[in-house]
Design a protein around this motif. Structure first.
Motif, short mmCIF file in Angstrom:
data_model
loop_
_atom_site.label_atom_id
_atom_site.label_comp_id
_atom_site.label_asym_id
_atom_site.label_seq_id
_atom_site.Cartn_x
_atom_site.Cartn_y
_atom_site.Cartn_z
N ALA A 25 0.81 -1.22 0.00
CA ALA A 25 0.00 0.00 0.00
C ALA A 25 0.84 1.26 0.00
CB ALA A 25 -0.93 -0.01 1.22
N THR A 26 2.13 1.15 0.31
CA THR A 26 2.99 2.33 0.34
C THR A 26 3.61 2.63 -1.02
OG1 THR A 26 4.97 1.06 0.95
CG2 THR A 26 3.55 1.81 2.74
N GLU B 253 -6.28 -3.72 -2.67
CA GLU B 253 -5.72 -2.49 -2.07
C GLU B 253 -6.06 -2.42 -0.58
OE1 GLU B 253 -3.89 -0.04 -3.34
OE2 GLU B 253 -4.22 0.11 -5.51
N PHE B 254 -7.30 -2.75 -0.23
CA PHE B 254 -7.71 -2.73 1.17
C PHE B 254 -6.95 -3.78 1.98
CE2 PHE B 254 -10.89 0.17 -0.05
CZ PHE B 254 -11.55 0.65 1.08
N LEU B 255 -6.71 -4.94 1.37
CA LEU B 255 -5.95 -5.98 2.06
C LEU B 255 -4.52 -5.51 2.32
CD1 LEU B 255 -5.86 -8.90 3.13
CD2 LEU B 255 -5.18 -9.62 0.83
N GLU C 284 -3.44 0.66 8.03
CA GLU C 284 -4.22 1.80 7.56
C GLU C 284 -5.70 1.53 7.76
OE1 GLU C 284 -3.81 4.72 3.75
OE2 GLU C 284 -4.30 2.64 3.28
N TRP C 285 -6.40 2.44 8.38
CA TRP C 285 -7.82 2.32 8.67
C TRP C 285 -8.60 2.33 7.35
CZ3 TRP C 285 -11.63 6.51 10.56
CH2 TRP C 285 -12.71 5.91 11.22
N PRO C 286 -9.66 1.48 7.19
CA PRO C 286 -10.39 1.43 5.92
C PRO C 286 -10.84 2.78 5.36
CG PRO C 286 -11.03 -0.42 7.27
CD PRO C 286 -10.11 0.42 8.11
N PRO C 287 -11.41 3.70 6.18
CA PRO C 287 -11.77 5.01 5.60
C PRO C 287 -10.57 5.78 5.06
CG PRO C 287 -12.96 4.67 7.64
CD PRO C 287 -11.94 3.57 7.56
N ALA D 250 -9.79 4.22 1.73
CA ALA D 250 -10.79 4.64 0.73
C ALA D 250 -10.53 6.06 0.25
CB ALA D 250 -12.19 4.52 1.33
N ALA D 251 -10.18 6.95 1.17
CA ALA D 251 -9.91 8.34 0.80
C ALA D 251 -8.69 8.42 -0.12
CB ALA D 251 -9.69 9.18 2.05
N ARG D 252 -7.66 7.64 0.19
CA ARG D 252 -6.45 7.63 -0.64
C ARG D 252 -6.75 7.11 -2.05
NH1 ARG D 252 -3.13 3.40 -1.42
NH2 ARG D 252 -3.87 2.30 0.45
N LEU D 253 -7.52 6.04 -2.14
CA LEU D 253 -7.83 5.46 -3.45
C LEU D 253 -8.73 6.38 -4.26
CD1 LEU D 253 -8.43 1.71 -2.51
CD2 LEU D 253 -6.34 2.79 -3.36
N ALA D 254 -9.72 7.01 -3.59
CA ALA D 254 -10.62 7.92 -4.30
C ALA D 254 -9.85 9.12 -4.84
CB ALA D 254 -11.74 8.36 -3.37
N ALA D 255 -8.90 9.61 -4.06
CA ALA D 255 -8.12 10.77 -4.49
C ALA D 255 -7.17 10.41 -5.62
CB ALA D 255 -7.34 11.33 -3.30
N GLY D 256 -6.74 9.15 -5.67
CA GLY D 256 -5.81 8.73 -6.71
C GLY D 256 -6.39 8.70 -8.10
#
Length: 386
Positions: A251-252, A278-280, A287-290, A293-299
Motif C-alpha cells: 500500500a505504500t 488495495e484494502f488488504l 491503515e484504517w479502511p476510511p 478509501a480516501a487515498r484510493l478515491a483521491a488517486g
C-alpha cells in the motif's frame, strides 16, 4: 420461459416477417441495427435467461453483420451466432466466420421450415455447450475451493488473507450487482496462491510489519506474479490470472499499471477485485479502511462507487455483529472467527477473520486432542460470501 432468439435486420418488412414465422415457437426479439442488437445483448448479460441464438443480416448500414457478430461474440460468448442474408460478399462472410464464431450461414430467401430447423439445431448446440461449460465451471470452482482450504490449513496467515479478500470482494460484488461473476470468485480465492513460494517465517515477518531484508520484501512483492505464472496455463483462467498478477500488495508503493478492459462489465469486476486487494494491502500496514478509501478515491485510478462498495463491506465486516461463544464441537462451516484461536501453548492456530471450513474444524479437533485449544471461541456468521 423459452430461450430467447435475437433477430437483427435493417429491413422492417423482412424483420416483421421473420418475427411472425418464429414467434409461435420461440421467444423472439427483433432490432433494426447492429448497434441496437449490441445493446440488447449487453442488457441481457448476467440475466437468468440470456439470448441463446442471434440471427443477423450481413449487409447493413453503419455496422455490417461481420462487425456486429464479432462484437456480439465478445459480449455474449455463449450465444450461437448465425447469418441470414441474401447479399454477402466472400470477404465479409469469411470475416464473420473468423471473428464471430459463426454456426451457420442461411441464404435468403429461406423457407420457414428451413429457418426453424436451423434455429433448432442452434439451440441444441447452445444447450450442449452450456451444459458442458457449467460442468467445467463447477468442477473448476470446486477444485479452487479445495485448494484455498488446503492453503489455509498449511498456513493460517494465508488462510486469513484469502478469507479477508474473499469477503471484501463478495460484499462489494453484491453491492455492485456483480455477485454472479465466477471469475471474481476464482480471483479472490486464488489471489494468495503465490504465497506458497515464501518461507513461513519470512511471510510472518513481512505481514507482521517487522522490518525484513530487501530480498524478503522483494520475494513478498513478487507473489502476485508467481500466482499469475502458475495460473496462466489453466483453461478459462486467463483473465483471472491477469487480475491476480496485477493486484496491489504494497500500500505504500504506487499501484501496478493495468490498462482498463474495453468490456465495461469486465472492467467493473476487475476494479472490484483490485480495490479489495488495495484494502488488504492497507490492512498490512495498519491503515484504517476510511483512510484507504480516501487515498484510493483521491488517486483517481478506481471508480468511486467501487471504492465505496468495498469500504462499506470492510466496515460491516469489522463490526462483527451477533458474535457468539462456541466450542470447537459447535463450529459450523461458514462461521467467521472474530478473534484469534490459540493453542494452550499460546501458538495462534487460526487468525481473526478466518472462516470455518471442514479443514479448519479437523485441524482444531486434532489440536484439541493432542495439544489443547483455548475455548470458548468467538465467531459470527457473515452476510457476504463468494
Amino acid at each position: 420461459m423459452g430461450q430467447r432468439i435475437l433477430l437483427v435486420d435493417d429491413e422492417p418488412g423482412v424483420l416483421d416477417g421473420l418475427r411472425r414465422q418464429l414467434a409461435s415457437r420461440y421467444t423472439v426479439e427483433a432490432v433494426l441495427s447492429g448497434a441496437e442488437g449490441l445493446k440488447k445483448l449487453d442488457h441481457s448479460r448476467g440475466s437468468s435467461n440470456p439470448f441463446a441464438v442471434v440471427v443477423s443480416d450481413m449487409m447493413m448500414p453503419e455496422m455490417d453483420g461481420a462487425e456486429f457478430l464479432g462484437r456480439a461474440a465478445v459480449i455474449a460468448p455463449d450465444a450461437v451466432l448465425m447469418v441470414l442474408s441474401g447479399k454477402a460478399d466472400l470477404r465479409s462472410t469469411i470475416s464473420a466466420v473468423n471473428t464471430g464464431r459463426l454456426f451457420r450461414f442461411i441464404p435468403k430467401p429461406c423457407s420457414p421450415r428451413d429457418l426453424q430447423a436451423a434455429i433448432d439445431a442452434a439451440l441444441v448446440h447452445y444447450r450442449r455447450s452450456k451444459s458442458e461449460g457449467d460442468l467445467l465451471e463447477k468442477t473448476l470452482a470446486g477444485s479452487v475451493k479445495v485448494l484455498a482450504q488446503a492453503l489455509a490449513m498449511a498456513s493460517p496467515e494465508t488462510g486469513a488473507r484469502i478469507t479477508t479478500i474473499t469477503e471484501l470482494v463478495g460484499g462489494a460484488a453484491r453491492r455492485m450487482g456483480q455477485s454472479n461473476s465466477w471469475e471474481l470468485r476464482m480471483a479472490a480465492r486464488l489471489s494468495q496462491l503465490g504465497l506458497v513460494s515464501i518461507p513461513p517465517d519470512v511471510l510472518q515477518r513481512v505481514e507482521g510489519g517487522i522490518e525484513g531484508s530487501a530480498g524478503e520484501k522483494a520475494m513478498y512483492r513478487a507473489h502476485p506474479s508467481v500466482a499469475r505464472d502458475l495460473l496462466a496455463g489453466v483453461p478459462k483462467l486467463e483473465r483471472v490470472a491477469a487480475w491476480v498478477g496485477g493486484q496491489t500488495v504494497d500500500a505504500t508503493a504506487p499501484p501496478p499499471r493495468s490498462d482498463p478492459d474495453p468490456d465495461s462489465r469486465v472492467e467493473l469486476q476487475r476494479q472490484i477485485f483490485q480495490v479489495a486487494a488495495e484494502f488488504l494491502a492497507a490492512k498490512d500496514i495498519g491503515e484504517w479502511p476510511p483512510e484507504c478509501a480516501a487515498r484510493l478515491a483521491a488517486g483517481g485510478r478506481y471508480r468511486r462507487d467501487v471504492v465505496q462498495a468495498v469500504l462499506e463491506t470492510a466496515l460491516e465486516r469489522d463490526a462483527a455483529p451477533d458474535a457468539q461463544s462456541v466450542t470447537i464441537n459447535q463450529l459450523a462451516v461458514g462461521m467467521r472467527f472474530v478473534r484469534d484461536v490459540k493453542a494452550t501453548t499460546g501458538a495462534i492456530l487460526v487468525r481473526k477473520g478466518d472462516r470455518v471450513t471442514d479443514a479448519v474444524r479437523v485441524r482444531l479437533q486434532n489440536f484439541k486432542t493432542y495439544v489443547g485449544v483455548v475455548e470458548p471461541l468467538r465467531v459470527t456468521q457473515p452476510k457476504d460470501t463468494l
